[in-house]
Design a protein around this motif. Structure first.
Motif, PDB file in Angstrom:
ATOM      1  N   GLY A  87       0.795  -1.219   0.000  1.00  0.00           N
ATOM      2  CA  GLY A  87       0.000   0.000   0.000  1.00  0.00           C
ATOM      3  C   GLY A  87       0.823   1.263   0.000  1.00  0.00           C
ATOM      4  N   MET A  88       2.085   1.171  -0.463  1.00  0.00           N
ATOM      5  CA  MET A  88       2.998   2.309  -0.462  1.00  0.00           C
ATOM      6  C   MET A  88       3.144   2.951  -1.839  1.00  0.00           C
ATOM      7  SD  MET A  88       5.846   0.432   1.932  1.00  0.00           S
ATOM      8  CE  MET A  88       7.026   1.776   2.041  1.00  0.00           C
ATOM      9  N   LEU A  89       2.579   2.322  -2.872  1.00  0.00           N
ATOM     10  CA  LEU A  89       2.724   2.799  -4.249  1.00  0.00           C
ATOM     11  C   LEU A  89       1.485   2.442  -5.044  1.00  0.00           C
ATOM     12  CD1 LEU A  89       4.519   3.891  -6.623  1.00  0.00           C
ATOM     13  CD2 LEU A  89       5.380   1.550  -6.883  1.00  0.00           C
ATOM     14  N   TYR A  90       1.083   3.363  -5.944  1.00  0.00           N
ATOM     15  CA  TYR A  90      -0.062   3.121  -6.830  1.00  0.00           C
ATOM     16  C   TYR A  90       0.440   3.164  -8.269  1.00  0.00           C
ATOM     17  CZ  TYR A  90      -2.381   4.409  -2.482  1.00  0.00           C
ATOM     18  OH  TYR A  90      -2.763   4.473  -1.160  1.00  0.00           O
ATOM     19  N   ASN A  91       0.242   2.072  -9.002  1.00  0.00           N
ATOM     20  CA  ASN A  91       0.758   1.933 -10.366  1.00  0.00           C
ATOM     21  C   ASN A  91      -0.378   2.006 -11.391  1.00  0.00           C
ATOM     22  OD1 ASN A  91       3.638   1.210  -9.784  1.00  0.00           O
ATOM     23  ND2 ASN A  91       2.654  -0.483  -8.704  1.00  0.00           N
ATOM     24  N   PHE A  92      -0.161   2.763 -12.476  1.00  0.00           N
ATOM     25  CA  PHE A  92      -1.178   2.909 -13.513  1.00  0.00           C
ATOM     26  C   PHE A  92      -0.554   2.908 -14.905  1.00  0.00           C
ATOM     27  CE2 PHE A  92      -2.987   4.945  -9.776  1.00  0.00           C
ATOM     28  CZ  PHE A  92      -4.284   4.435  -9.749  1.00  0.00           C
TER      29      PHE A  92
END
Length: 344
Positions: free
Chosen positions: A290-295
């Motif tokens: 939950g430390m990074l959001y990838n798109f």
């Protein structure tokens, strides 16, 4: 012992900084071999570290092919003069091409499974391959794994000391929200055919974020439209991690800075064409924590960003996740030193 550190990206200096200082203090001889890439030379000068230039970073496929013989010749000359016992690099092919009869140890530290040059050529002919434990490929008995990511060598709580006074000296106000955007140039060999934000998307991001706070941009080769130039971050390169740590949010198409922001406890949103089911393992692990959001879908990124901008406690949540993450980790620098000394 003589150690040659090959650096071709600013991240490589930070990754090896502890090792450079360790071996200098221990009485070993070191040589820093650097490429003229991004702000690497500027960082080395700010840190007052002597270095030898291997060559300039090449743009365009034809120029990259043209410059290879020059780099190999330079490398061979340097090896003959310095006679290193160990060549330590991220995953340099030049150390292999320069002198096939070199009798020292070639040690590489790859962390990207998508770079075919490393996987097919550099790793098989290296003496030691050190990777994070999450690295999904296997290079046999020479392959040793460490508990953590290489960015932890300089961003763990034991290595990084936050200092808001540095930001005050830089003229960055920390009492109100500010955002850091990073746009890369997409000129590296492994970036061919890949993409990140286009100019229209960069402008839209800035227009959205400046409603909520101050926007600072870090751009490789000033890779932004002219209208965004006033937002360029003008600071000593060595202070970038302080700026990242205190930011309310990070967004970018860079691989490295997304990981750095995550490990510094800053909400981190990464966007580029590498994202997907075959994405690199470190990004999948950080997303799991939950430390990074990838798109890889810009419309989904904008939707997520608008939600994050309304979460008043988001920064504190991320700082807590950072604290919990590092509680589980061993000292990564000591792990690497143990492996290096085992092969030397």
């Amino acid at each position: 012992m003589k150690i040659l550190f090959e650096l071709s990206h600013p991240k490589h200096y930070y990754q090896f900084r502890y090792l450079i200082n360790h071996y200098k203090t221990d009485g070993d001889k070191i040589l820093i071999l650097a490429r003229n890439k991004d702000v690497l030379l500027k960082i080395l000068e700010e840190e007052k570290l002597p270095y030898t230039i291997l060559g300039k970073h090449a743009k365009g496929l034809l120029y990259k092919l043209f410059i290879i013989p020059i780099l190999v010749w330079n490398y061979n000359r340097i090896i003959k003069r310095f006679k290193p016992d160990i060549i330590l690099s991220k995953a340099s092919p030049y150390a292999l091409l320069a002198n096939p009869f070199y009798k020292g140890k070639r040690i590489i530290t790859p962390d990207s499974e998508v770079v075919s040059l490393t996987n097919r050529f550099v790793a098989p002919f290296s003496d030691l391959v050190i990777t994070p434990s999450s690295f999904s490929l296997d290079f046999g008995s020479k392959h040793k794994r460490i508990d953590g990511f290489f960015e932890e060598t300089y961003l763990s709580p034991s290595a990084f000391r936050p200092s808001s006074s540095i930001l005050t000296e830089l003229g960055i106000e920390t009492s109100k929200p500010y955002f850091v955007l990073r746009f890369i140039g997409w000129t590296a060999n492994h970036d061919l055919g890949q993409y990140g934000f286009n100019d229209e998307q960069k402008i839209e991001l800035v227009n959205l974020l400046k409603i909520y706070g101050t926007v600072y941009i870090s751009a490789e080769q000033n890779n932004i439209p002219a209208v965004l130039k006033p937002h360029l971050l003008k600071i000593p390169a060595k202070e970038m991690h302080q700026v990242l740590h205190f930011a309310s949010l990070y967004i970018g198409d860079s691989q490295t800075m997304a990981t750095e922001a995550s490990l510094l406890g800053t909400p981190s949103i990464r966007y580029n064409s590498f994202v997907g089911p075959n994405d690199m393992s470190n990004f999948l692990i950080l997303q799991k924590y939950g430390m990074l959001y990838n798109f890889n879908d810009y419309s989904l990124l904008i939707k997520e960003l608008k939600e994050k901008l309304t979460e008043s406690n988001l920064k504190n949540v991320m700082l807590h996740r950072r604290e919990q993450y590092f509680k589980q980790k061993e000292d990564i620098n000591l792990q690497i030193i143990h492996l290096i000394e085992g092969v030397s």
